[in-house]
Design a protein around this motif. Structure first.
Motif, PDB file in Angstrom:
ATOM      1  N   ARG A  69      40.444  40.562  36.601  1.00 33.26           N
ATOM      2  CA  ARG A  69      40.403  41.863  35.931  1.00 33.26           C
ATOM      3  C   ARG A  69      39.329  42.754  36.547  1.00 33.26           C
ATOM      4  NH1 ARG A  69      38.845  41.366  29.786  1.00 33.26           N
ATOM      5  NH2 ARG A  69      36.799  40.922  30.713  1.00 33.26           N
ATOM      6  N   CYS A  70      38.168  42.179  36.820  1.00 31.50           N
ATOM      7  CA  CYS A  70      37.063  42.926  37.405  1.00 31.50           C
ATOM      8  C   CYS A  70      37.402  43.387  38.820  1.00 31.50           C
ATOM      9  CB  CYS A  70      35.805  42.055  37.425  1.00 31.50           C
ATOM     10  SG  CYS A  70      34.397  42.812  38.279  1.00 31.50           S
ATOM     11  N   VAL A  71      37.832  42.448  39.660  1.00 30.55           N
ATOM     12  CA  VAL A  71      38.093  42.776  41.066  1.00 30.55           C
ATOM     13  C   VAL A  71      39.248  43.765  41.185  1.00 30.55           C
ATOM     14  CG1 VAL A  71      38.761  41.854  43.311  1.00 30.55           C
ATOM     15  CG2 VAL A  71      37.149  40.586  41.873  1.00 30.55           C
ATOM     16  N   ASP A  72      40.284  43.575  40.406  1.00 26.44           N
ATOM     17  CA  ASP A  72      41.427  44.494  40.478  1.00 26.44           C
ATOM     18  C   ASP A  72      41.028  45.917  40.106  1.00 26.44           C
ATOM     19  OD1 ASP A  72      43.050  42.468  41.322  1.00 26.44           O
ATOM     20  OD2 ASP A  72      44.083  42.180  39.412  1.00 26.44           O
ATOM     21  N   SER A  73      40.121  46.062  39.132  1.00 23.30           N
ATOM     22  CA  SER A  73      39.681  47.409  38.761  1.00 23.30           C
ATOM     23  C   SER A  73      38.919  48.067  39.911  1.00 23.30           C
ATOM     24  CB  SER A  73      38.805  47.363  37.501  1.00 23.30           C
ATOM     25  OG  SER A  73      37.496  46.894  37.772  1.00 23.30           O
ATOM     26  N   ILE A  74      38.274  47.273  40.749  1.00 20.85           N
ATOM     27  CA  ILE A  74      37.571  47.803  41.925  1.00 20.85           C
ATOM     28  C   ILE A  74      38.575  48.192  43.009  1.00 20.85           C
ATOM     29  CG2 ILE A  74      35.931  47.250  43.761  1.00 20.85           C
ATOM     30  CD1 ILE A  74      34.555  45.343  41.708  1.00 20.85           C
ATOM     31  N   LEU A  75      39.571  47.354  43.212  1.00 19.30           N
ATOM     32  CA  LEU A  75      40.569  47.635  44.246  1.00 19.30           C
ATOM     33  C   LEU A  75      41.463  48.819  43.879  1.00 19.30           C
ATOM     34  CD1 LEU A  75      41.639  44.005  45.226  1.00 19.30           C
ATOM     35  CD2 LEU A  75      39.936  45.488  46.315  1.00 19.30           C
ATOM     36  N   GLU A  76      41.497  49.192  42.611  1.00 20.30           N
ATOM     37  CA  GLU A  76      42.302  50.333  42.159  1.00 20.30           C
ATOM     38  C   GLU A  76      41.528  51.642  42.176  1.00 20.30           C
ATOM     39  OE1 GLU A  76      43.481  49.002  38.327  1.00 20.30           O
ATOM     40  OE2 GLU A  76      44.903  47.506  39.088  1.00 20.30           O
ATOM     41  N   GLN A  77      40.351  51.663  42.796  1.00 20.27           N
ATOM     42  CA  GLN A  77      39.531  52.876  42.833  1.00 20.27           C
ATOM     43  C   GLN A  77      40.184  53.985  43.655  1.00 20.27           C
ATOM     44  OE1 GLN A  77      36.196  53.460  41.233  1.00 20.27           O
ATOM     45  NE2 GLN A  77      37.418  51.965  40.108  1.00 20.27           N
ATOM     46  N   THR A  78      40.012  55.216  43.195  1.00 18.23           N
ATOM     47  CA  THR A  78      40.521  56.359  43.950  1.00 18.23           C
ATOM     48  C   THR A  78      39.713  56.570  45.231  1.00 18.23           C
ATOM     49  OG1 THR A  78      39.114  57.817  42.606  1.00 18.23           O
ATOM     50  CG2 THR A  78      41.416  57.551  41.915  1.00 18.23           C
ATOM     51  N   PHE A  79      38.433  56.181  45.219  1.00 17.82           N
ATOM     52  CA  PHE A  79      37.614  56.210  46.434  1.00 17.82           C
ATOM     53  C   PHE A  79      37.733  54.847  47.104  1.00 17.82           C
ATOM     54  CE2 PHE A  79      33.672  55.524  48.786  1.00 17.82           C
ATOM     55  CZ  PHE A  79      33.616  56.684  49.550  1.00 17.82           C
ATOM     56  N   ARG A  80      38.151  54.824  48.367  1.00 12.45           N
ATOM     57  CA  ARG A  80      38.539  53.573  49.019  1.00 12.45           C
ATOM     58  C   ARG A  80      37.531  53.057  50.042  1.00 12.45           C
ATOM     59  NH1 ARG A  80      42.471  51.208  46.534  1.00 12.45           N
ATOM     60  NH2 ARG A  80      43.246  50.295  48.465  1.00 12.45           N
ATOM     61  N   ASP A  81      36.571  53.884  50.447  1.00 11.97           N
ATOM     62  CA  ASP A  81      35.683  53.508  51.540  1.00 11.97           C
ATOM     63  C   ASP A  81      34.482  52.721  51.006  1.00 11.97           C
ATOM     64  OD1 ASP A  81      34.515  53.253  53.993  1.00 11.97           O
ATOM     65  OD2 ASP A  81      33.915  55.355  54.181  1.00 11.97           O
ATOM     66  N   PHE A  82      34.726  51.480  50.646  1.00  8.94           N
ATOM     67  CA  PHE A  82      33.672  50.623  50.106  1.00  8.94           C
ATOM     68  C   PHE A  82      33.805  49.216  50.672  1.00  8.94           C
ATOM     69  CE2 PHE A  82      37.233  50.340  47.090  1.00  8.94           C
ATOM     70  CZ  PHE A  82      37.407  48.966  46.992  1.00  8.94           C
ATOM     71  N   GLU A  83      32.749  48.442  50.497  1.00 10.27           N
ATOM     72  CA  GLU A  83      32.800  47.007  50.767  1.00 10.27           C
ATOM     73  C   GLU A  83      32.444  46.287  49.474  1.00 10.27           C
ATOM     74  OE1 GLU A  83      29.993  46.669  53.898  1.00 10.27           O
ATOM     75  OE2 GLU A  83      28.231  46.715  52.595  1.00 10.27           O
ATOM     76  N   LEU A  84      33.172  45.248  49.197  1.00  5.87           N
ATOM     77  CA  LEU A  84      32.979  44.493  47.956  1.00  5.87           C
ATOM     78  C   LEU A  84      32.382  43.134  48.300  1.00  5.87           C
ATOM     79  CD1 LEU A  84      33.282  43.824  44.969  1.00  5.87           C
ATOM     80  CD2 LEU A  84      35.719  43.386  45.385  1.00  5.87           C
ATOM     81  N   ILE A  85      31.167  42.889  47.840  1.00  2.65           N
ATOM     82  CA  ILE A  85      30.459  41.645  48.123  1.00  2.65           C
ATOM     83  C   ILE A  85      30.521  40.761  46.874  1.00  2.65           C
ATOM     84  CG2 ILE A  85      28.291  40.618  48.893  1.00  2.65           C
ATOM     85  CD1 ILE A  85      27.535  43.471  49.919  1.00  2.65           C
ATOM     86  N   LEU A  86      31.379  39.743  46.923  1.00  2.93           N
ATOM     87  CA  LEU A  86      31.499  38.785  45.825  1.00  2.93           C
ATOM     88  C   LEU A  86      30.567  37.610  46.110  1.00  2.93           C
ATOM     89  CD1 LEU A  86      35.407  38.732  45.485  1.00  2.93           C
ATOM     90  CD2 LEU A  86      33.783  40.010  44.068  1.00  2.93           C
TER      91      LEU A  86
END
Length: 329
Positions: free
Chosen positions: A19-36
């Motif tokens: 749920r958490c990760v999907d909400s990040i991947l659904e962001q309108t701003f796409r230029d990010f890196e996700l560090i899990l």
């Protein structure tokens, strides 16, 4: 590498991580890196992190031995400084989720106002839901100094999450390993380093009210570390001349004594074991109150007295009620 580094510490959240990760991947701003950062989680969290990393090149899955939330956040920060050229960093807890425009709004706000930190309001949730709205520009940012942000929005001040920081403010700042309530020791340093805060009064961050979390468990002495964090903030305000914040923090300090006393009283199962802590807290709290009764006396802070001596205050109110009745007649 992305403009924004998103650091998500992961530990025993198998039910909530997607749920958490999907909400990040659904962001309108796409230029990010996700560090899990898998903090040695004993469930399937590590495997889930790897699966996401295999599917999306913006996702980095790190694994470490269990060291707690602070250690996991620090691992993410260390990786960011060593491997990334991002300009901003934000923290999201792995059982929470964010509005689809969380990144877009915080980034636009921090850049438009040339602020050090941008902050979104948050909403406590017990189930998944997103507070949608067509035009977020209906909620213009309130720009202020860090001290005014503390005075006006104290309830949103210490949390690490729900904020977008310029990453350089974390170059020499890390979370205290081995301590609960780590945000209390850290967030104020970054906010005051940034000097200006741009606050959006709309809930873009969704805080999951997890009844299994530490803040909802029975009281234990490790909670007293929050008092140490508040004392550090008091020293910081004294040394740097933030007189208004200092006065506010002293009041909060006494309030936290009352809160700890209430937490102990609610823990009937360990009443006898925790009685020494209760006595010490009551003694320390009233020592502080006696230092300045005009500011911290009963009329100013009745909840503190009633938390420490509920039976005595019940008698006090009963006698007062009787006297008022006699005077009236």
């Amino acid at each position: 590498m992305g403009v924004i580094s998103i650091i998500v510490p992961v530990y025993k959240v198998e039910k909530y991580l997607k749920r958490c990760v999907d909400s990040i991947l659904e962001q309108t701003f796409r230029d990010f890196e996700l560090i899990l950062v898998d903090d040695g989680s004993p469930d399937q969290c590590g495997r889930i992190c790897e699966t996401y990393a295999e599917k999306d090149g913006r996702i980095i899955a790190l694994h470490r031995e269990n060291g707690g939330l602070s250690a996991a956040r620090n691992t993410g920060l260390d990786w960011m400084f060593a491997n990334s050229e991002s300009s901003y960093v934000t923290f999201i807890d792995s059982d929470d989720w964010i509005h689809p425009q969380y990144l877009e709004t915080l980034l636009g706000t921090i850049e438009k106002n040339n602020a050090g930190v941008s902050v979104a309001n948050f909403q406590r949730m017990d189930e998944y839901q997103v507070n949608t709205i067509d035009k977020l520009d209906r909620f213009p940012a309130e720009v202020m100094g860090a001290e005014d942000f503390f005075l006006n929005h104290e309830w949103n001040f210490n949390y690490a999450w729900g904020k977008l920081y310029r990453r350089e403010y974390f170059r020499y700042v890390r979370y205290p390993v081995g301590k609960n309530f780590e945000d209390t020791f850290t967030t104020y340093k970054v906010l005051f380093a940034g000097k200006t805060v741009a606050f959006i009064d709309f809930p873009l961050y969704y805080y999951f009210y997890n009844t299994e979390g530490i803040s909802h468990s029975l009281w234990n002495p490790s909670e007293l570390v929050v008092m140490e964090g508040i004392r550090e903030q008091i020293r910081f305000y004294e040394e740097n001349g933030f007189s208004r914040a200092l006065e506010k923090e002293k009041q909060l300090y006494i309030n936290h004594y009352a809160y700890q006393i209430c937490r102990i009283r609610a823990n009937k199962e360990d009443w006898k074991k925790n009685t020494p802590y209760l006595k010490t807290l009551k003694k320390e709290m009233f020592h502080l109150i006696r230092q300045n009764p005009e500011k911290y006396g009963y009329k100013k802070m009745p909840q503190c007295y009633e938390a420490a001596y509920p039976k005595s205050m019940k008698i006090y109110h009963s006698v007062g009620k009787l006297i008022r009745k006699l005077i009236k007649h």
